[in-house]
Design a protein around this motif. Sequence first.
Motif, PDB file in Angstrom:
ATOM      1  N   VAL A 269       0.834  -1.206   0.000  1.00  0.00           N
ATOM      2  CA  VAL A 269       0.000   0.000   0.000  1.00  0.00           C
ATOM      3  C   VAL A 269       0.870   1.257   0.000  1.00  0.00           C
ATOM      4  O   VAL A 269       0.643   2.189  -0.769  1.00  0.00           O
ATOM      5  N   ILE A 275      -5.501  -0.593  -3.595  1.00  0.00           N
ATOM      6  CA  ILE A 275      -6.150  -1.798  -3.108  1.00  0.00           C
ATOM      7  C   ILE A 275      -7.387  -2.116  -3.942  1.00  0.00           C
ATOM      8  O   ILE A 275      -7.930  -3.211  -3.892  1.00  0.00           O
ATOM      9  N   PHE A 276      -7.818  -1.154  -4.781  1.00  0.00           N
ATOM     10  CA  PHE A 276      -8.971  -1.386  -5.653  1.00  0.00           C
ATOM     11  C   PHE A 276      -8.558  -1.906  -7.020  1.00  0.00           C
ATOM     12  O   PHE A 276      -9.406  -2.163  -7.864  1.00  0.00           O
ATOM     13  N   ILE A 317       2.319   4.696   8.515  1.00  0.00           N
ATOM     14  CA  ILE A 317       1.751   4.020   7.336  1.00  0.00           C
ATOM     15  C   ILE A 317       0.597   4.839   6.781  1.00  0.00           C
ATOM     16  O   ILE A 317       0.502   5.106   5.575  1.00  0.00           O
ATOM     17  N   LEU A 318      -0.281   5.285   7.687  1.00  0.00           N
ATOM     18  CA  LEU A 318      -1.451   6.051   7.256  1.00  0.00           C
ATOM     19  C   LEU A 318      -1.015   7.359   6.590  1.00  0.00           C
ATOM     20  O   LEU A 318      -1.516   7.736   5.520  1.00  0.00           O
ATOM     21  N   THR A 321       0.581   6.786   3.126  1.00  0.00           N
ATOM     22  CA  THR A 321      -0.427   6.432   2.121  1.00  0.00           C
ATOM     23  C   THR A 321      -1.241   7.652   1.711  1.00  0.00           C
ATOM     24  O   THR A 321      -1.515   7.870   0.532  1.00  0.00           O
ATOM     25  N   THR A 322      -1.637   8.453   2.712  1.00  0.00           N
ATOM     26  CA  THR A 322      -2.428   9.646   2.405  1.00  0.00           C
ATOM     27  C   THR A 322      -1.657  10.576   1.484  1.00  0.00           C
ATOM     28  O   THR A 322      -2.172  11.045   0.464  1.00  0.00           O
ATOM     29  N   LEU A 325      -1.411   9.222  -2.028  1.00  0.00           N
ATOM     30  CA  LEU A 325      -2.652   9.364  -2.800  1.00  0.00           C
ATOM     31  C   LEU A 325      -2.840  10.805  -3.238  1.00  0.00           C
ATOM     32  O   LEU A 325      -3.272  11.080  -4.357  1.00  0.00           O
ATOM     33  N   ARG A 326      -2.504  11.769  -2.353  1.00  0.00           N
ATOM     34  CA  ARG A 326      -2.623  13.178  -2.716  1.00  0.00           C
ATOM     35  C   ARG A 326      -1.696  13.507  -3.883  1.00  0.00           C
ATOM     36  O   ARG A 326      -2.084  14.171  -4.840  1.00  0.00           O
TER      37      ARG A 326
END
Lengths: 331, 318
Positions: A269, A275-276, A317-318, A321-322, A325-326
């Motif tokens: 991730v 993940i999609f 991790i969060l 990932t954020t 994605l940004r």
Amino acid sequence: MTTALAPTLARAGRALRDNPLIALVLLLILLVAVLQALRPGIVNERWIGNTVKFAIPLAMLAACQTLTMLTGGIDLSAGTAATVSAFVVATQTPLLGPGAAIAVALLPAIAIGLVNGVGVGLTRVHPLIMTLATGLIATGCLQVYQRGVIASGSVVPAALEWLGTERGWGTDLPVMRFVPNALLLFLPLAALLLWAQRRTGFGRLLYAVGANEGAARLAGVRTWQVTLALYALSGLLAGLTGLVYVGLIKAPSLSLAEPLLLPAVAAAVIGGTSIFGGRGGYGGTIVGALILTVLGTLLTLLQMPEGARRILFGLIILAVTTLYLRLTDQG
Amino acid sequence: MSRLSRHAWTLSLLAGLLLLLLATKLIQPSFGASGLESLARAALPFAFATAAMAVVVIAGGIDLSVASMMAVCGVTAAVLMQAWGPAGTIPALLAVLALGLLMGAINGALIVLTRVPDIVVTLSMLFVWEGTALLILNAPGGAATPWLREVILGAVMASGPLSLLPWALVVLALVLAAIWLPLRRSRLGLAIYAVGSDATAAFRSGVAIGPTRVAAYALAGLLCAFGGLSLTLQTGIGEPIPGPYLLPAVAAVVLGGVSLTGGVGGLLGPILAVLILRTVRLDLTLLNVDPNVTTIIEGLIMASVVMLGGLIALRRRT
């Protein structure tokens, strides 16, 4: 923001968006720099060799997650498959000898993958559920199997210990002193996966199925065949991970590789695989596995209580990932 | 669709459970009140974890941090009950429930704010809550108020027709009825189903998606708090390492007829599935089956039911 700076920043932003790997590598370098600042002198050849050695099993198990996530799936049985092959190889070595034991050990891992493939591809069960179930079944089978072989004892084959633990690639060259032997397996494997995901039909089918399964099917793809092959491959990769990992840990147990499972998902991730499905790739995952390993060292060095370390691990991790994605505008 | 066929799966789960209980009685003729009691007691934390997971899955998400949140609530309950004594039990209870609600709301808020997929956020929060539990209590410790433990451990009545009814089951039914029944009929409950079923359609019909998802996760947190409390009350101490509740909860939710794509199902089905899985386990233990074989059988039940369901769905589509 000054007007002179804005275009430069925009260009840098675009560069990052086109090559999100750059941002990940920068983060990795930043983490290493922080480590060096906290404990000057820690970053040397020996440390790098050790970090790579511990990152390899994680990166290999994360390969299972990356490939399955490309099609919008996930493989939660990978930790169990790795554990099974590790346990089988250690218990079969006294009976069959190391070579045959290694071959036999990979069979159950591939079988787990095939069952996953049938469930996900043919009966259209959600991958999360299917791999969860096969993981449970395999854990149970392993425990029953353990009863049967408990008398014969367990031996980790010397070849696997050499592969998992030792360094130098069998030479005495000073240059190679800290290069882990596991790279001998991992480098070709990673190269193969990186090549396969972009340059082969199978790799592109993974992206196609993940991006839009209906469209892929209408375009004539037999998606169930892709899924079946994918999960079998994932099982094989998990089995190989188990072999390397048991060589590193040297003590087979019934839950050997389970603690690697969730970090492996996290590595994929962080590495930018969606993940999609349909987005990402193995390159990012390798950097993700390195980031997680360095992060682990860093948090250990900080001498915080175990609880605080886990909290930081989760939050980082969060956050990564954020940010990712940004940067790539996937939000 | 008629009412009966809509509830067909739940009804068959109920029939299955009754058959299994009957089978248990045949296997072990002495199976009675105390057997039912220990069965319900063992199922209680699983049931709450499953209910929490079910609410989130109905809302179209998934929460991998349920077991960790239960651990946080369990240790907090043990620490508070020990510190505040018997007189402070009720405030401690309320504090733990509020904590669960808060943790769930944090999960939901992070998902809404970061726009990262649910499964990734709750995977990260799994580590965060696990760490929190370890910070609160580094090793198993604390204590549970004795009179409250009696409530979970015993039967409703020592004799008479109600003696078969274990408190654990009553507590479970009361808590779920008090939370879920009013909710399901309410505007929020409808919104949860709508968001899980089709977020875009829900948005266009004026449902506030973000707050609804936060509410669903907060509700899951509250149910986890009940789960953590039940754990602490059973063992009498707080255990900071999360128990094996995550994967069985996902399994029971799916077996209970809740679709992982969201918007379908209720709480009764998953709870019945939990009880069925626990009864199967009990039966196999009574039959002297190797406990490891039990794990295999549980996995096989789960795999075959979902694969069969998948095949039926395929047949219907073509």
